[in-house]
Design a protein around this motif. Structure first.
Motif, PDB file in Angstrom:
ATOM      1  N   ASN A   1      19.234  12.929   9.474  1.00  0.00           N
ATOM      2  CA  ASN A   1      18.320  14.054   9.503  1.00  0.00           C
ATOM      3  C   ASN A   1      17.345  13.888   8.339  1.00  0.00           C
ATOM      4  O   ASN A   1      17.757  13.618   7.208  1.00  0.00           O
ATOM      5  CB  ASN A   1      19.073  15.379   9.367  1.00  0.00           C
ATOM      6  N   THR A   2      16.071  14.027   8.628  1.00  0.00           N
ATOM      7  CA  THR A   2      15.066  13.790   7.593  1.00  0.00           C
ATOM      8  C   THR A   2      13.822  14.619   7.852  1.00  0.00           C
ATOM      9  O   THR A   2      13.592  15.079   8.981  1.00  0.00           O
ATOM     10  CB  THR A   2      14.690  12.292   7.530  1.00  0.00           C
ATOM     11  N   GLU A   3      13.047  14.820   6.810  1.00  0.00           N
ATOM     12  CA  GLU A   3      11.742  15.475   6.957  1.00  0.00           C
ATOM     13  C   GLU A   3      10.789  14.506   7.662  1.00  0.00           C
ATOM     14  O   GLU A   3      10.914  13.288   7.558  1.00  0.00           O
ATOM     15  CB  GLU A   3      11.169  15.842   5.582  1.00  0.00           C
ATOM     16  N   ALA A   4       9.814  15.066   8.368  1.00  0.00           N
ATOM     17  CA  ALA A   4       8.783  14.264   9.049  1.00  0.00           C
ATOM     18  C   ALA A   4       9.400  13.204   9.952  1.00  0.00           C
ATOM     19  O   ALA A   4       8.960  12.048   9.975  1.00  0.00           O
ATOM     20  CB  ALA A   4       7.845  13.623   8.029  1.00  0.00           C
ATOM     21  N   ALA A   5      10.417  13.587  10.708  1.00  0.00           N
ATOM     22  CA  ALA A   5      11.145  12.618  11.527  1.00  0.00           C
ATOM     23  C   ALA A   5      10.247  11.948  12.563  1.00  0.00           C
ATOM     24  O   ALA A   5      10.344  10.737  12.794  1.00  0.00           O
ATOM     25  CB  ALA A   5      12.314  13.308  12.213  1.00  0.00           C
TER      26      ALA A   5
ATOM     27  N   ALA B   1      12.945   5.893  -0.403  1.00  0.00           N
ATOM     28  CA  ALA B   1      11.511   5.869  -0.107  1.00  0.00           C
ATOM     29  C   ALA B   1      11.092   7.140   0.624  1.00  0.00           C
ATOM     30  O   ALA B   1      10.061   7.749   0.297  1.00  0.00           O
ATOM     31  CB  ALA B   1      11.167   4.639   0.733  1.00  0.00           C
ATOM     32  N   ARG B   2      11.905   7.550   1.597  1.00  0.00           N
ATOM     33  CA  ARG B   2      11.552   8.761   2.347  1.00  0.00           C
ATOM     34  C   ARG B   2      11.621  10.002   1.467  1.00  0.00           C
ATOM     35  O   ARG B   2      10.783  10.899   1.568  1.00  0.00           O
ATOM     36  CB  ARG B   2      12.472   8.904   3.558  1.00  0.00           C
ATOM     37  N   ASN B   3      12.588  10.058   0.577  1.00  0.00           N
ATOM     38  CA  ASN B   3      12.714  11.212  -0.318  1.00  0.00           C
ATOM     39  C   ASN B   3      11.588  11.275  -1.343  1.00  0.00           C
ATOM     40  O   ASN B   3      11.300  12.342  -1.896  1.00  0.00           O
ATOM     41  CB  ASN B   3      14.065  11.183  -1.043  1.00  0.00           C
ATOM     42  N   SER B   4      10.954  10.130  -1.603  1.00  0.00           N
ATOM     43  CA  SER B   4       9.848  10.119  -2.564  1.00  0.00           C
ATOM     44  C   SER B   4       8.601  10.819  -2.019  1.00  0.00           C
ATOM     45  O   SER B   4       7.687  11.147  -2.776  1.00  0.00           O
ATOM     46  CB  SER B   4       9.495   8.673  -2.932  1.00  0.00           C
ATOM     47  N   GLY B   5       8.571  11.017  -0.692  1.00  0.00           N
ATOM     48  CA  GLY B   5       7.402  11.646  -0.081  1.00  0.00           C
ATOM     49  C   GLY B   5       6.242  10.701   0.132  1.00  0.00           C
ATOM     50  O   GLY B   5       5.132  11.141   0.427  1.00  0.00           O
ATOM     51  N   LYS B   6       6.495   9.405  -0.031  1.00  0.00           N
ATOM     52  CA  LYS B   6       5.441   8.418   0.147  1.00  0.00           C
ATOM     53  C   LYS B   6       5.823   7.397   1.210  1.00  0.00           C
ATOM     54  O   LYS B   6       7.005   7.136   1.433  1.00  0.00           O
ATOM     55  CB  LYS B   6       5.155   7.669  -1.161  1.00  0.00           C
TER      56      LYS B   6
ATOM     57  N   HIS C   1       0.848  -1.187   0.000  1.00  0.00           N
ATOM     58  CA  HIS C   1       0.000   0.000   0.000  1.00  0.00           C
ATOM     59  C   HIS C   1       0.886   1.240   0.000  1.00  0.00           C
ATOM     60  O   HIS C   1       2.033   1.197   0.455  1.00  0.00           O
ATOM     61  CB  HIS C   1      -0.909  -0.006   1.222  1.00  0.00           C
ATOM     62  N   GLU C   2       0.350   2.350  -0.468  1.00  0.00           N
ATOM     63  CA  GLU C   2       1.127   3.582  -0.436  1.00  0.00           C
ATOM     64  C   GLU C   2       0.228   4.778  -0.158  1.00  0.00           C
ATOM     65  O   GLU C   2      -0.953   4.784  -0.504  1.00  0.00           O
ATOM     66  CB  GLU C   2       1.873   3.789  -1.748  1.00  0.00           C
ATOM     67  N   ILE C   3       0.811   5.754   0.495  1.00  0.00           N
ATOM     68  CA  ILE C   3       0.092   6.977   0.846  1.00  0.00           C
ATOM     69  C   ILE C   3       1.104   8.109   0.934  1.00  0.00           C
ATOM     70  O   ILE C   3       2.247   7.896   1.369  1.00  0.00           O
ATOM     71  CB  ILE C   3      -0.678   6.804   2.190  1.00  0.00           C
ATOM     72  N   LEU C   4       0.719   9.287   0.537  1.00  0.00           N
ATOM     73  CA  LEU C   4       1.604  10.436   0.645  1.00  0.00           C
ATOM     74  C   LEU C   4       1.823  10.798   2.108  1.00  0.00           C
ATOM     75  O   LEU C   4       0.858  10.873   2.890  1.00  0.00           O
ATOM     76  CB  LEU C   4       1.014  11.638  -0.097  1.00  0.00           C
ATOM     77  N   ILE C   5       3.061  11.024   2.480  1.00  0.00           N
ATOM     78  CA  ILE C   5       3.370  11.449   3.850  1.00  0.00           C
ATOM     79  C   ILE C   5       2.658  12.763   4.167  1.00  0.00           C
ATOM     80  O   ILE C   5       2.158  12.961   5.274  1.00  0.00           O
ATOM     81  CB  ILE C   5       4.897  11.605   4.029  1.00  0.00           C
ATOM     82  N   SER C   6       2.590  13.655   3.198  1.00  0.00           N
ATOM     83  CA  SER C   6       1.929  14.952   3.411  1.00  0.00           C
ATOM     84  C   SER C   6       0.448  14.776   3.750  1.00  0.00           C
ATOM     85  O   SER C   6      -0.108  15.557   4.535  1.00  0.00           O
ATOM     86  CB  SER C   6       2.081  15.831   2.169  1.00  0.00           C
ATOM     87  N   GLU C   7      -0.196  13.749   3.181  1.00  0.00           N
ATOM     88  CA  GLU C   7      -1.611  13.520   3.483  1.00  0.00           C
ATOM     89  C   GLU C   7      -1.792  13.043   4.919  1.00  0.00           C
ATOM     90  O   GLU C   7      -2.746  13.427   5.602  1.00  0.00           O
ATOM     91  CB  GLU C   7      -2.199  12.495   2.505  1.00  0.00           C
TER      92      GLU C   7
ATOM     93  N   LEU D   1       3.144  -5.476  13.639  1.00  0.00           N
ATOM     94  CA  LEU D   1       1.969  -4.695  13.285  1.00  0.00           C
ATOM     95  C   LEU D   1       2.061  -4.080  11.898  1.00  0.00           C
ATOM     96  O   LEU D   1       1.036  -3.782  11.280  1.00  0.00           O
ATOM     97  CB  LEU D   1       1.741  -3.583  14.317  1.00  0.00           C
ATOM     98  N   LEU D   2       3.280  -3.883  11.398  1.00  0.00           N
ATOM     99  CA  LEU D   2       3.426  -3.183  10.125  1.00  0.00           C
ATOM    100  C   LEU D   2       4.742  -3.557   9.474  1.00  0.00           C
ATOM    101  O   LEU D   2       5.730  -3.851  10.151  1.00  0.00           O
ATOM    102  CB  LEU D   2       3.391  -1.662  10.368  1.00  0.00           C
ATOM    103  N   GLY D   3       4.756  -3.549   8.153  1.00  0.00           N
ATOM    104  CA  GLY D   3       5.989  -3.618   7.382  1.00  0.00           C
ATOM    105  C   GLY D   3       6.084  -2.349   6.566  1.00  0.00           C
ATOM    106  O   GLY D   3       5.079  -1.867   6.036  1.00  0.00           O
ATOM    107  N   ALA D   4       7.257  -1.766   6.468  1.00  0.00           N
ATOM    108  CA  ALA D   4       7.383  -0.493   5.753  1.00  0.00           C
ATOM    109  C   ALA D   4       8.789  -0.325   5.194  1.00  0.00           C
ATOM    110  O   ALA D   4       9.766  -0.827   5.765  1.00  0.00           O
ATOM    111  CB  ALA D   4       7.056   0.673   6.682  1.00  0.00           C
ATOM    112  N   ARG D   5       8.889   0.386   4.083  1.00  0.00           N
ATOM    113  CA  ARG D   5      10.189   0.772   3.552  1.00  0.00           C
ATOM    114  C   ARG D   5      10.703   1.974   4.335  1.00  0.00           C
ATOM    115  O   ARG D   5       9.994   2.977   4.504  1.00  0.00           O
ATOM    116  CB  ARG D   5      10.078   1.141   2.070  1.00  0.00           C
ATOM    117  N   MET D   6      11.946   1.880   4.805  1.00  0.00           N
ATOM    118  CA  MET D   6      12.541   2.958   5.602  1.00  0.00           C
ATOM    119  C   MET D   6      13.778   3.553   4.923  1.00  0.00           C
ATOM    120  O   MET D   6      14.430   4.422   5.492  1.00  0.00           O
ATOM    121  CB  MET D   6      12.928   2.426   6.981  1.00  0.00           C
ATOM    122  N   ASP D   7      14.111   3.092   3.716  1.00  0.00           N
ATOM    123  CA  ASP D   7      15.329   3.580   3.069  1.00  0.00           C
ATOM    124  C   ASP D   7      15.172   5.037   2.642  1.00  0.00           C
ATOM    125  O   ASP D   7      14.062   5.576   2.544  1.00  0.00           O
ATOM    126  CB  ASP D   7      15.664   2.700   1.860  1.00  0.00           C
ATOM    127  N   LYS D   8      16.294   5.661   2.363  1.00  0.00           N
ATOM    128  CA  LYS D   8      16.318   7.085   2.058  1.00  0.00           C
ATOM    129  C   LYS D   8      15.547   7.405   0.785  1.00  0.00           C
ATOM    130  O   LYS D   8      14.856   8.426   0.697  1.00  0.00           O
ATOM    131  CB  LYS D   8      17.767   7.565   1.935  1.00  0.00           C
TER     132      LYS D   8
END
Length: 374
Positions: free
Chosen positions: A110-114, A150-155, A75-81, A141-148
């Motif tokens: 250092n990252t956005e939305a830390a 993925a985070r830079n994609s904003g999703k 699944h995917e969702i925008l971090i901004s949302e 409870l969850l599996g997620a991509r945490m690589d840079k």
């Protein structure tokens, strides 16, 4: 046993529960809810599971729910949302700030939305143990991509373990949790207590009695904190109950509690849940809609509603009285409707004609039987 053709557990409910409402637009008339099985609500949870993590997990379940029955679905969702959702519903404005994200014991970035990414990381590290009459399991409870990248994609790219997803999709008993209520609650104890008590709102017996030790375990109160009843009540129970009651209209229920003594010491606590008037009105309306939907479905299938049998008109009753004077038409109507149900409740286009034809056949059969007896 597991089906060798599929990694899924067998679905045992006749109709799987569904989410309701719009996650992005809160509405009292159409609450945003997720059906969560009771073993997920009241079970052993190991890991750094905070109130923020609970809220985020519930929102992600709502987002992914339509596709939870697809093993391996990413699944995917925008971090901004997500950030905007927490800002508008829960009032949190810190999730989008730049900061340090601890990826491992030795690696940080250092990252956005830390703050949000830290919550995602904690969810991935939190395990849940569940069981019911047939199954036992343990899952993250969850599996997620945490690589840079993925985070830079904003999703956020996330998954749910197929076993946990199937357990969420096919519970035998569940609590329907209001996502927006959970987001508004501040105390981590209030979040968990709301999840537990929601399961009792629709029961005939709306009381939940637990030992103090059980409640402390459910709420994950540290062993060395609030050990006396007075401190536990003031710092945990009172705060949680007050918060839930603050949002009673949105949650659909209010709660009261009392401590129960055994001897001189308080050893148990009893919570009593009461539905709000608004919730009762909504459920009455939904019940009426369900009846209408059932009748429409039966009509489409060529079947009528057994609780709404065909009824002859006044003209048909007058015709009955003229043709068979002295006989009770309502007795015959009852027999006519019994036969209609026995025949499978087929749709009758002309109830008047069908009723009079039934009456004629019934009286002819009686007359024939009388001649034979004579």
């Amino acid at each position: 046993m597991f089906d060798t053709e599929s990694p899924q557990l067998p679905v045992t409910t006749k109709q799987r529960p569904r989410t309701t409402g719009d996650l992005w637009n809160p509405s009292a008339a159409n609450p945003t809810t997720v059906p969560v099985p009771l073993p997920v609500v009241v079970v052993r949870v190991d890991g750094p599971f905070t109130a923020l993590d609970r809220k985020l997990w519930l929102a992600l379940v709502h987002i992914a729910f339509p596709d939870l029955d697809k093993p391996g679905k990413i699944h995917e969702i925008l971090i901004s949302e997500i950030i905007d959702l927490f800002r508008r519903v829960g009032g949190r404005r810190d999730l989008g700030a730049k900061g340090t994200l601890q990826l491992t014991k030795k690696l940080s970035e250092n990252t956005e939305a830390a703050t949000l990414w830290q919550s995602i990381r904690r969810l991935a590290k939190t395990t849940i143990e569940w069981e019911d009459d047939d199954y036992m399991g343990i899952n993250s409870l969850l599996g997620a991509r945490m690589d840079k990248d993925a985070r830079n994609s904003g999703k956020l790219y996330f998954t749910f373990d197929p076993l946990l997803a199937q357990h969420v999709l096919a519970p035998r008993a569940w609590a329907r949790l209001n996502v927006h209520v959970v987001m508004k609650l501040r105390s981590k104890y209030a979040v968990t207590l709301y999840e537990i008590l929601e399961a009792y709102a629709n029961r005939e017996n709306k009381t939940c009695t637990a030992t103090i030790d059980e409640l402390r375990a459910w709420l994950k109160v540290p062993d060395d904190a609030y050990q006396s009843w007075k401190d536990f009540r003031r710092n945990v129970v009172d705060i949680a109950v007050e918060e839930i009651n603050t949002y009673a209209d949105l949650a659909g229920f209010s709660v009261e509690y009392e401590g129960i003594r055994e001897g001189k010491a308080f050893t148990k606590i009893k919570f009593t849940v009461a539905k709000t008037d608004g919730r009762q009105e909504r459920e009455t309306m939904l019940g009426r809609k369900a009846v209408i939907h059932k009748r429409r479905a039966r009509a489409i299938a060529g079947l009528a509603d057994p609780d709404n049998p065909p009824m002859p008109s006044g003209d048909a009753l007058d015709a009955f009285r003229r043709k068979w004077p002295g006989n009770d038409p309502y007795e015959v109507i009852g027999l006519f409707q019994d036969k209609w149900r026995g025949a499978g409740c087929t749709v009758i286009r002309s109830p008047d004609g069908a009723f009079l034809k039934f009456a004629e056949g019934m009286f002819k059969a009686r007359a024939k039987k009388g001649r034979v007896a004579a």
